[in-house]
Design a protein around this motif. Sequence first.
Motif: not given
Length: 813
Positions: A702-719
């Motif tokens: 796990r890398d913090p910056s990697h996880v944050r970018m990944l979560n942003d993609v997951l957050r925006d998927l329903e948009k």
Amino acid sequence: MEHLKGDKNQAYDPWNQKIKIQHMSCDFMAYRKVCDAQAGPLDGEVLRCSGSLELDWDLDKEELQEAGPSSERTQMQHGDCQRSGCSDPGPDPDPEFMEPIQNSVSVSPHGRFERLQEDPNYISHFTRTTGHKGQRRLHCFIVRYFLAGVGIFVLGILVGWFIHTSSKRPTAPPPESSDLLEELLRGIKADKIDALQKSFSSLAGDSEESRARYLYRQWVGLGLTDVHLYNHTVLLSLPGSTPNTITDRSSHQCFLPHGAPCDQRGPTDLLKHQFSYAAYSAVGSVQGEVVDVQYGSVEDLRRAKDSLNLTNQIAVVKLGQAPLLYKLSLLSDFGFRGVLLYIDPCDAPPGRNIWHEAFRVTLNPGGNPSFAGSGGSLTSLLVQPISAFLAKTLLSSPSVGQGADACTLLSMPPNTERKKITVTIGNQMSYKKIYNVVGCLKGRKNPDRHVLVGSRHDSDQAGGTSAIMTQLIAALTEQTKQGWVPDRTTVFCSWGGTALGNIGSYEWGKDNSVVLQSSAVAYVSLNSPVQGTETLQATASPTLLQLTSDIQRRQLLSCIRGGNCPGPNVSSFQLPGDVSFFANELAVPTVEFAFEQTKAESTETTGFLSEAQFAAQSPEKLDPLFKFHETIAKMTAEAILRLVSDPVLPFYPLDIVLDVQNKLKDKNAVLPPLVSSASALRDHAAFFQSEAMRPANDPKERDPSHVRMLNDVLRDLEKSFILPQTPAGVFRNLLYSLPGKTPQFSILKFSPDVVLHCSVTSKVAKHYAPNKDAFCNSAKNQTLSLILRALRSAERLVGFGLDLFQNYPGTTK
């Protein structure tokens, strides 16, 4: 000034009264100097520097012997006195009193000086002047005080640092997630919720402002930060001073909405009056014939159109099977002027007698309707809810036969003379303030990512919602006192104006939409947590279906009743209530747990009955032990904990694609590009879930910056699945469907109706009468193209995420 012979680097400093040896790394050398006094004998004195400044330094014995004859030293010393500032130097001293420094000074075996004072045979016969002695002592004192000051300063820093670090409360190691969950759930008790509900029940007759301020004080006392009380001045549609009425023009008999004659109003009719109107309906009177249109579908309207002139008539329509606003839009297009709504007893929840109950509905799709038309109405129709008993009377329907497995729907018998009636509606518009209470539990790693938890504090509809919300806040803040800090910020919201169109949530959401677009990651709803005790229903967007199923399955292991327990009942049906803004405008993944009185298999007909608002039963009657409230609170708490603490958001892109493909099973009704695009999206989502999400879930990778970018993609998927416009009452978010046996996109479910509607009576289609069929087919294809665009947008987003992580420096290929 003469230089000492044999060492040209040695110089005399008249200001410091000392001889400097410039090429040596030391401070001072022991030496003698001679000063002539005006009277009295000359005393010898050894000049030495402070012991803290003494240094050893090396010289060869030969170098010492090169110091030169003693006479030169004497002259140097005498000159020293002359330059020292003696007021009366007097005659030169007798040379016999001038004792030279012998060349036979003892030298250590290592070739170092032994100080003169260490020679036991050495006695000096000369003294310094007192002025020079005081000046040298002054310099030494200054150096000493300076060093002491520096030492005290450094010591103060060290002591301060030690006190500061020791005073810090040692941070407890973060508990394991499973232990934390167990501790959190143990803090949620039915008796605590019961006690909170009793305190809220005492406020039932108070104003909304009083209830909101009470919640504000409660939340602040529990430790929430940034608790705010917001107010909005909005236009509300309220019952008039006199009840709305329905009058049979042939018999001149007047009825109240719940079916009682107008001249027989009792003491309980005042409460019924509050729940017997349609908010934001047109006001006035309308006369017309009663037309039975059943559920108000296009097929029902087509049959009525074939035999009757529907212009300015009054439709009697059942609630259910489709959104109310969609039905009203169709009725308006078909030319109706008035609408009477009722719930068929066959659709009523088991064990509930609604024969003589009217209800309240709102025609407000959301937000402050201050932009409304003439009189504040949101429709040209006069709309009035009525009881099933009054509907049966107006339709001249025979008695309802209810058996164990069958029920006869209310309907007007064929060839029955239609009653002519007058509907009078006197709703009043008024500007009033509504209040929202919003408080935060700050996150540590990602404080700018928000998980919203929403409830309501309506006096007549809130039920145990506020009690459950306050219990959740108490349980979570208790864990923070034990050392736990969530990764993301939890935003607790209690909305006002929910019953009349989710006004509070819409207004707050619009005011903060710019921030919420990037910060909101999920919305957990507590709109109506306990409406019955028959079925545990979980509703979530496809993104959260897996999490919701896991939570429901876990909680059902300890069933309330014991014995056989129902399996997980999870759906993605569109929800009423404050969740609407966050699902439709922001495309935020949502989840809600609720106990209902309806059975799971009857959702197709009863799915929209929640649009009817009855006088709420008290939580104490529905759930005397508050065990059902406790279950909802625990399930909601687990969802919140996962959403605010999981390093990778518990969203599953593959579940979205499977839901999409499930809705596209009927290949005859969709275009081939839709199927192929959904298939491509599935491949990308599966690869993304395995190659991007799996490493992020592994603590070793796990890398913090990697996880944050990944979560942003997951957050925006329903948009990607937000449509610009949909039929009235249908969610703009494609991922939510309408209740039904066959899963289908909501706009596709209505598209056959649109085509049929075009072939019957459409004001728009009539404008294009020469090419009406082509116009309607084009409308359907346009709907399909919107779905295709959404799928391709989601595919591009997932592909972007894959490219991003493949090129990410910390990603191993």
